[in-house]
Design an enzyme around this catalytic site. Structure first.
Site, short mmCIF file in Angstrom:
data_model
loop_
_atom_site.label_atom_id
_atom_site.label_comp_id
_atom_site.label_asym_id
_atom_site.label_seq_id
_atom_site.Cartn_x
_atom_site.Cartn_y
_atom_site.Cartn_z
N GLU C 30 0.85 -1.18 0.00
CA GLU C 30 0.00 0.00 0.00
C GLU C 30 0.89 1.24 0.00
OE1 GLU C 30 -2.21 -0.98 3.46
OE2 GLU C 30 -3.24 -2.61 2.42
N LEU C 68 -6.13 -1.52 -0.78
CA LEU C 68 -6.07 -1.92 0.63
C LEU C 68 -6.65 -3.32 0.75
CD1 LEU C 68 -7.03 1.22 2.72
CD2 LEU C 68 -4.91 0.63 1.59
N SER C 69 -5.85 -4.29 0.41
CA SER C 69 -6.30 -5.69 0.38
C SER C 69 -5.13 -6.57 0.76
CB SER C 69 -6.75 -6.07 -1.03
OG SER C 69 -7.71 -5.18 -1.52
N GLU C 70 -4.77 -6.53 2.04
CA GLU C 70 -3.56 -7.25 2.45
C GLU C 70 -3.61 -8.73 2.10
OE1 GLU C 70 -5.00 -4.95 4.28
OE2 GLU C 70 -3.46 -3.50 4.84
N PHE C 93 2.01 -2.04 8.65
CA PHE C 93 2.25 -2.23 10.08
C PHE C 93 2.02 -3.69 10.43
CE2 PHE C 93 1.14 2.25 9.69
CZ PHE C 93 2.11 2.88 10.46
N ASP C 95 0.76 -4.80 12.84
CA ASP C 95 -0.56 -4.89 13.46
C ASP C 95 -1.63 -5.32 12.45
OD1 ASP C 95 0.04 -2.75 16.02
OD2 ASP C 95 1.23 -2.55 14.21
N HIS C 139 -1.19 0.27 15.88
CA HIS C 139 -0.10 0.61 14.96
C HIS C 139 1.26 0.59 15.66
CE1 HIS C 139 -3.49 2.21 12.67
NE2 HIS C 139 -2.72 2.32 11.61
#
Lengths: 374, 327, 346
Positions: C30, C68-70, C93, C95, C139
């Site tokens: 990202e 945004l699609s880990e 992150f 997290d 985070h």
């Protein structure tokens, strides 16, 4: 006049990369009568431990540098003074002493390193001094220009001193076009051409010695004198166990005992020294370069080139220095130049004699080069 | 021999039949042997769905990659994984495709472009995107194929992958093998949109729905979207409406299904039967040719079972190997 | 040329050099380009903290912004790795692992074993770790122990620029999946870094300071806190040895055991939570394998068993401090065999 009557003992600057040093212990007590050259205290730099010798005479009136404490270069470590100087004058001197800032030093000294871009690759070198005569310092297998950190400044008083990283070494290119002595000698000549050195006094250590000899034999007009320190090229024996172990050692733990072969005083191999060698060995291409050189120059565990006789035929003043306890190249190889070269075998030192007995070696080199200038 | 009205050569028709028959017999045999207690763990059988795997895989080469599902035997066989090694794997033997470390749900053969059956539903979709991405960088015209069931079509990993593949314009085909059941849960209830074509268009990619029991329908639709993908026109979704002859896994009593449902499907929607009949009817191959293939396939499966049973088990040493390339 | 550069620049340089060396190295994440499709500069950001800034200009399409699609792009990186690429995926992150963990621990970590040794997955997942950024609970975490728990993953956490470059280069060249943890509070930290490429092998801890009285084991930012503690202790004539683990999986047990053999006293520092952490792991290993060398019970200095708080007043208390580490060393010296004898011996 106070300046002359009170003489500071300061943290020395050994080599280009030293910015600070740790006092490890004093060898003299307060009140001692100090002569020039006396061993005052021991200092450990990030590279190596060594002894600070007195550059002035006088009574050791004050010890300021505390053991196990790190001080910047030129910090006040002690005070020498004549006996008639009062304690309050010394107090005032100590109180007003200001350590010159490192940045000023840097500016004054110019950039630490230079780069010459040769057709065969990048060569990093250091240059000190501005004299007419040129001195070129050539390190050995696996070394770099910092092998001369105790010598380069001392020799720079009356000459332009160059120390280079050989191809495959230090921060020079790791590709070695021609891993033979002749190829390396050609690389040295190409370097001299690039930086504008018509002829030079060559000081070679170990493999660097053999390269210096080869250069003298191939291009005698470019060489004013030769100083060969623990030099290769003068006999068949070489500690191939050391070379193999140096090439294969992959960790600090493995490397430290290997590097200890280089010194008579094993405790000189500091953590930083081991770290620096390890960091070098981990650069891309280094392992291949070392293997290439080793298999070309020391095939079968023997030195392939014996250059003593060839050197005898060349009229170039030559000096040989050896550490008596050299575990890499035996000191008996000095015999190859009996009658040709003055030989100095220094007791209590090993292969890295120019580091272990820097002051002695520097004095010999200066004298040799001065003689060569005549 | 009559003119061939099909888009495949006679040889390819016989090859497709052999693939489907091999899948069918492999699964039928597992059904029997599992019930005997010969097979450890659990297996999810692909019987009834053969036309999808073979209809798609007939278009693929080894540099095309597929990411399969828990119900992966059919995909493996159609992609060319060795049947004997598969059987040995299912028996947990050292000679298995994964040396006995993967089992039914993890059979893989990267050299054949088979990136693994997968025990995590929907997890294969991102992997297929990766395969497509790799093919795109290599520029070799390869594609990635993601298989999911109707169940996993609701997974975030799958839905994210539809968008990613569209955004990156990847040569990836998302195949939804809709057999009507997510384990025991009906697709009618669990998938809220009216059609997968709608779902695909919501993500900006074309979608096609075909009768997954019709080999030729699958073959033609897959051929078109794979060709598009190879030419750089991006991803697409293919829904194959198909039928499951067995339960979710072996031992599933299937009480969630209608009475007579399976019997009806076997009688009327058997993709292999309809394939053979159409080819014979067109006069492109004779019934005896199919019967001969049937016999060879049965022999192959019998041999695979016999050799799997006779094969050595992995040893204590194998427990600790192959975790890392180096550690 | 060795020059002082920041850890951020060292990471950028490692990626740059490896992308030059190996055409299969690609990078995705990202905002790693940071502007794709936007009306302004195409590479406006170069990563949320600018770590990959400038690489797009050099390597173009081999750097890829992602939606945004880990799950999708981390999984795609893993899939591409299994198909012969050497992708670097940036998980902004650590997290955020919760939204893509399956692809990491059920896919990448298991391919090799599950497929009987027939698959390699040379993927690097770069991710920011650690507290101190006033970034609060989601985070700021140090979730390294979750990854070290999983066989098949390698876990790296450098403490300085030199190590970061060498370890990241090794990570990219390594044939196994690597979780490369970058402490966001170390990005500006500078050290001497050669301009050339080099590697540091995994499983080699770095003894960053030698000492004979106690062993402090740490990694990441905690190495610097441990060195602070050692400086303070030196004034009390206590010589602490500080070990930087550098890689957490594999872990260099030999160096830890050897050091404890010399000092007899162990303090393990971990920015992670106290339970099932690197700290407990090291303490347990030493307890089981070098009990005879221990002259006192091992001490652990960790973050508390709480989420990372937001308020600077609380976060500063949350992060293990040099003072807390020094206190732990004093505690171990005051307990067990030969307690209090340290000063006399030195």
């Amino acid at each position: 006049m106070t300046e002359n009557r009170i003489r500071p003992i300061v943290m020395p600057k050994w080599g280009l990369s030293m910015s600070e040093g740790k006092v490890t212990g004093w060898l003299m007590k307060p009140g001692a009568n100090v002569k020039v050259g006396d061993e005052l205290l021991e200092v450990e730099t990030e590279k190596i431990a060594s002894v600070v010798e007195a550059g002035d005479q006088g009574t050791l009136r004050r010890i300021i540098g505390e053991p196990q404490t790190v001080y910047p270069v030129k910090a006040l470590l002690g005070v020498l003074a004549d006996d008639d100087v009062s304690d309050s004058e010394i107090d005032a001197y100590v109180a007003s002493y200001v350590t010159p800032a490192a940045a000023e030093e840097e500016e004054e000294a110019g950039p630490r390193y230079h780069v010459a871009d040769l057709p065969s690759g990048r060569v990093r070198y250091a240059k000190r001094g501005e004299g007419d005569a040129a001195i070129v310092l050539i390190h050995g297998l696996g070394g770099d220009l910092d092998n001369w950190l105790f010598n380069i400044d001392a020799l720079a008083e009356r000459a332009s001193v160059y120390a280079l990283d050989l191809p495959g070494h230090g921060q020079s290119s790791k590709d070695i076009a021609d891993p033979t002595l002749r190829g390396l000698a050609q690389a040295l000549i190409a370097f001299m051409d690039e930086v504008g050195i018509a002829d030079a006094h060559l000081v070679g250590h170990s493999l660097g010695g053999a390269i210096a000899i080869q250069t003298a034999v191939d291009s005698p007009g470019r060489v004013r004198s030769l100083a060969l320190i623990g030099s290769a090229g003068l006999g068949p024996e070489i500690n191939s166990g050391y070379i193999d172990a140096f090439i294969t050692a992959g960790s600090r733990r493995e490397l430290k005992p290997v590097l200890q072969h280089l010194f008579a005083r094993k405790d000189l191999v500091s953590r930083q020294l081991v770290d620096d060698v390890l960091k070098y060995k981990r650069l891309d291409g280094v392992n291949e370069a070392l293997k290439k050189l080793s298999s070309s120059l020391f095939a079968g565990g023997r030195q392939q080139a014996q250059l003593g006789d060839a050197l005898r035929r060349v009229n170039i003043p030559t000096m040989v220095i050896w550490g008596e306890d050299d575990e890499i190249v035996p000191a008996k190889h000095a015999a190859a130049l009996t009658g040709k070269a003055r030989t100095h075998v220094i007791g209590g030192t090993g292969h890295m004699v120019q580091m272990e007995a820097a002051n002695t070696v520097n004095a010999l080199l200066k004298e040799h080069i001065r003689a060569g200038l005549l | 021999m009559a003119d061939n009205p099909f888009p495949l050569s006679r040889e390819d028709l016989l090859k497709a039949y052999r693939t489907m028959r091999t899948i069918r017999e492999f699964e039928e045999r597992l059904h029997v042997d599992f019930a005997k207690g010969d097979i450890p763990g659990f297996v999810h059988l692909y019987a009834g769905e053969e036309a999808s795997a073979s209809g798609i895989m007939m278009h693929l080469k080894d540099n095309d990659r597929i990411a399969s599902t828990h119900r992966g035997h059919g995909h493996c066989i159609a992609k060319g994984v060795d049947v004997r090694e598969m059987m040995a794997e299912i028996y947990g033997k050292a000679t298995g495709a994964c040396r006995g470390k993967g089992g039914s749900m993890h059979i893989a053969d990267l050299s054949k472009g088979m990136m693994g059956a997968n025990g995590i539903l929907g997890a294969g979709a991102p992997l297929a995107c990766g395969a497509g991405l790799a093919a795109k960088f290599r520029g070799d015209g390869g594609v990635g194929i993601s298989f999911v069931g109707d169940g996993a079509s609701n997974q975030g990993m799958f839905l994210e992958s539809l968008n990613l593949a569209a955004v990156w314009n990847l040569p990836v085909i998302f195949v939804v093998e809709n057999n009507g059941y997510a384990e025991s849960t009906s697709v009618e209830w669990a998938v809220a949109c009216d059609s997968y074509v709608d779902r695909a268009s919501g993500f900006g990619l074309p979608g096609v729905t075909v009768d997954g029991t019709d080999f030729f329908a699958v073959y033609e639709a897959a051929g078109e979207i794979i060709r598009r993908a190879r030419e750089g026109a991006g991803p697409a979704l293919l829904e194959c409406e198909m039928v499951r002859f067995f339960g979710h896994f072996e031992g599933d009593a299937q009480s969630y299904r209608a009475k007579g449902e399976v019997e009806n499907l076997r009688a009327n929607r058997d993709c292999i039967k309809s394939f053979a009949e159409r080819v014979i009817e067109a006069g492109v191959a004779k019934r005896e040719e199919f019967t001969a293939i049937d016999r060879e396939v049965l022999d192959l499966i019998e041999d695979a079972v016999r050799s799997a049973k006779a094969a050595p088990l992995p040893t204590a040493q194998d427990l600790l190997t192959d975790v890392y390339v180096s550690y | 040329m060795a020059r002082k550069i920041s850890m951020k620049d060292a990471i950028n340089e490692a990626i740059d050099l490896e992308m030059r060396r190996d055409p299969t190295v690609i990078l995705m994440g990202e905002d790693v380009v940071g502007g794709t499709g936007s009306p302004g500069e195409a590479d406006a950001w170069g990563g949320v903290l600018g770590v990959t800034k400038g690489l797009y200009a050099k390597h173009g399409k081999r750097l890829m912004d992602t939606p945004l699609s880990e799950s999708a792009y981390v999984g795609a990186a893993i899939g591409a790795a299994a198909c012969g690429m050497r992708p670097i995926a940036e998980l902004m992150f650590i997290d955020f692992m919760g939204v893509c963990f399956d692809e990491i621990f059920n896919q990448a970590a298991k391919f090799k074993y599950m497929f009987g040794g027939k698959a390699n997955t040379p993927v690097v997942i770069r991710t920011m770790v650690g507290a101190g950024f006033r970034a609060a609970a989601q985070h700021s975490q140090m979730l390294t122990p979750i990854f070290t728990h999983i066989p098949g993953l390698k876990v790296v956490c450098p403490s300085n620029a030199y190590d970061a470059k060498g370890l990241l280069t090794q990570s990219i060249r390594d044939d196994d999946p690597v979780i490369f943890c970058e402490h966001k509070n170390l990005y500006a930290h500078e050290s001497d870094v050669p301009a050339e490429a080099y590697t540091i092998p995994f499983g080699e801890a770095n003894v960053v300071r030698e000492g004979k009285d106690a062993t402090i084991v740490a990694y990441g930012l905690m190495v610097h806190k441990a060195l602070e503690a050692a400086d303070a202790l030196a004034k009390e004539k206590v010589e602490a040895e500080v070990i930087d683990l550098r890689t957490l999986s594999p872990i260099d047990w030999d160096t830890v055991i050897e050091s404890v053999g010399n000092t007899g006293r162990l303090v393990v520092v971990d920015e992670a939570h106290p339970r099932c952490s690197i700290a407990t792991d090291v303490a347990a290993y030493v307890g089981q394998n070098a009990f005879g060398a221990l002259r006192a019970g091992a001490q652990m200095v960790t973050a508390p068993h709480t989420p990372v708080p937001f308020s600077p007043a609380l976060e500063d208390l949350y992060i293990p401090s040099g003072g807390a580490i020094a206190a732990a060393v004093r505690r171990t010296l005051a307990s067990g065999q030969g307690a209090g004898a340290q000063r006399k011996a030195s």
